[in-house]
Design a protein around this motif. Structure first.
Motif, PDB file in Angstrom:
ATOM      1  N   PHE A   7       0.827  -1.193   0.000  1.00 19.51           N
ATOM      2  CA  PHE A   7       0.000   0.000   0.000  1.00 19.51           C
ATOM      3  C   PHE A   7       0.868   1.252   0.000  1.00 19.51           C
ATOM      4  O   PHE A   7       2.072   1.195   0.243  1.00 19.51           O
ATOM      5  CB  PHE A   7      -1.003  -0.022   1.151  1.00 19.51           C
ATOM      6  N   ARG A   9       0.946   5.433   1.183  1.00 21.27           N
ATOM      7  CA  ARG A   9       0.349   6.464   2.040  1.00 21.27           C
ATOM      8  C   ARG A   9       0.661   7.841   1.475  1.00 21.27           C
ATOM      9  O   ARG A   9       1.731   8.082   0.928  1.00 21.27           O
ATOM     10  CB  ARG A   9       0.883   6.357   3.464  1.00 21.27           C
ATOM     11  N   ARG A  10      -0.309   8.717   1.631  1.00 23.43           N
ATOM     12  CA  ARG A  10      -0.150  10.116   1.239  1.00 23.43           C
ATOM     13  C   ARG A  10      -0.276  10.946   2.511  1.00 23.43           C
ATOM     14  O   ARG A  10      -1.253  10.830   3.250  1.00 23.43           O
ATOM     15  CB  ARG A  10      -1.227  10.520   0.235  1.00 23.43           C
ATOM     16  N   LYS A  43      -8.524   3.976   1.023  1.00 17.09           N
ATOM     17  CA  LYS A  43      -8.837   2.917   1.983  1.00 17.09           C
ATOM     18  C   LYS A  43      -8.964   3.416   3.421  1.00 17.09           C
ATOM     19  O   LYS A  43      -9.707   2.849   4.212  1.00 17.09           O
ATOM     20  CB  LYS A  43      -7.789   1.799   1.904  1.00 17.09           C
ATOM     21  N   SER A  44      -8.213   4.438   3.799  1.00 12.93           N
ATOM     22  CA  SER A  44      -8.351   5.003   5.143  1.00 12.93           C
ATOM     23  C   SER A  44      -7.941   6.466   5.131  1.00 12.93           C
ATOM     24  O   SER A  44      -7.200   6.914   4.255  1.00 12.93           O
ATOM     25  CB  SER A  44      -7.543   4.215   6.176  1.00 12.93           C
ATOM     26  N   TRP A  45      -8.443   7.194   6.117  1.00 14.93           N
ATOM     27  CA  TRP A  45      -8.223   8.637   6.238  1.00 14.93           C
ATOM     28  C   TRP A  45      -8.039   8.949   7.716  1.00 14.93           C
ATOM     29  O   TRP A  45      -8.863   8.549   8.545  1.00 14.93           O
ATOM     30  CB  TRP A  45      -9.445   9.365   5.682  1.00 14.93           C
ATOM     31  N   GLU A  65      -3.393  11.830   6.738  1.00 12.53           N
ATOM     32  CA  GLU A  65      -2.734  10.639   6.217  1.00 12.53           C
ATOM     33  C   GLU A  65      -3.789   9.783   5.527  1.00 12.53           C
ATOM     34  O   GLU A  65      -4.762   9.359   6.152  1.00 12.53           O
ATOM     35  CB  GLU A  65      -2.052   9.854   7.328  1.00 12.53           C
ATOM     36  N   THR A  67      -4.510   6.407   2.991  1.00 10.31           N
ATOM     37  CA  THR A  67      -3.920   5.130   2.597  1.00 10.31           C
ATOM     38  C   THR A  67      -4.621   4.608   1.348  1.00 10.31           C
ATOM     39  O   THR A  67      -5.857   4.606   1.281  1.00 10.31           O
ATOM     40  CB  THR A  67      -4.034   4.095   3.729  1.00 10.31           C
ATOM     41  N   GLU A  69      -4.293   1.364  -1.837  1.00  8.21           N
ATOM     42  CA  GLU A  69      -3.742   0.031  -2.086  1.00  8.21           C
ATOM     43  C   GLU A  69      -2.432   0.095  -2.863  1.00  8.21           C
ATOM     44  O   GLU A  69      -1.557  -0.737  -2.669  1.00  8.21           O
ATOM     45  CB  GLU A  69      -4.745  -0.833  -2.838  1.00  8.21           C
ATOM     46  N   ASP A 101       4.026  11.262  -0.825  1.00  8.30           N
ATOM     47  CA  ASP A 101       3.536   9.898  -1.003  1.00  8.30           C
ATOM     48  C   ASP A 101       4.687   8.959  -0.682  1.00  8.30           C
ATOM     49  O   ASP A 101       5.822   9.189  -1.105  1.00  8.30           O
ATOM     50  CB  ASP A 101       3.079   9.657  -2.445  1.00  8.30           C
ATOM     51  N   LYS A 103       5.755   4.570   0.338  1.00  6.27           N
ATOM     52  CA  LYS A 103       5.445   3.174   0.616  1.00  6.27           C
ATOM     53  C   LYS A 103       6.086   2.852   1.958  1.00  6.27           C
ATOM     54  O   LYS A 103       7.311   2.983   2.095  1.00  6.27           O
ATOM     55  CB  LYS A 103       6.011   2.254  -0.467  1.00  6.27           C
ATOM     56  N   PRO A 104       5.291   2.460   2.957  1.00  8.62           N
ATOM     57  CA  PRO A 104       5.891   2.099   4.243  1.00  8.62           C
ATOM     58  C   PRO A 104       6.932   1.002   4.051  1.00  8.62           C
ATOM     59  O   PRO A 104       6.693   0.019   3.352  1.00  8.62           O
ATOM     60  CB  PRO A 104       4.703   1.598   5.059  1.00  8.62           C
TER      61      PRO A 104
END
Length: 109
Positions: A7, A9-10, A43-45, A65, A67, A69, A101, A103-104
Motif C-alpha cells: 500500500f 500512504r499520502r 482505503k483510510s483517512w 494521512e 492510505t 492500495e 507519497d 510506501k511504508p
C-alpha cells in the motif's frame, strides 16, 4: 506464495490562510473525511492538528494521512469527481500545502 500488497500512504500538511474562519476550517475537514466513503481507492483517512511543543511546524496546523492500495489508487483518487470538487473548495483557503507519497518500508536491525 502470493506477493503481499504494497500500500501507499499520502501525507498532507495544510497551512490555512489567516483569514479562513475556524468554523470553515472544521467544515472543510469534515468534508475531507467524507472522501473515504466516496472514493473507492481511498482505503483510510486520518487527520490531526499540530500538537508539537517544539514550534517547528512552519505554521502548518493540520496533517492528513490517506492510505491507498497502490500508486494506481492515488492516480484514481486524483481524478475522482469527489476529490476534484473538494480540491476546488479547499484550495482558496490554503496558504501552503505539502504532499508526500510513500510506501511504508519495514526496517529491521
Amino acid at each position: 506464495m502470493e506477493k503481499a500488497k504494497e500500500f501507499v500512504r499520502r501525507v498532507l500538511l495544510f497551512k490555512f490562510k489567516a483569514e479562513t474562519a475556524p468554523d470553515l476550517v472544521e467544515q472543510l475537514i469534515k468534508d475531507s473525511s467524507n472522501l473515504v466513503s466516496l472514493v473507492e481507492s481511498l482505503k483510510s483517512w486520518h487527520m490531526g492538528k499540530d500538537a508539537s511543543i517544539e514550534n517547528l511546524n512552519e505554521s502548518f496546523t493540520h496533517v492528513f494521512e490517506l492510505t491507498f492500495e497502490d500508486a494506481k489508487g492515488i492516480a484514481a483518487y486524483m481524478v475522482h469527481p469527489a476529490h476534484l470538487e473538494f480540491h476546488d473548495r479547499i484550495c482558496p483557503h490554503l496558504e501552503k500545502i505539502v504532499v508526500i507519497d510513500y510506501k511504508p518500508t519495514p526496517f529491521h536491525t
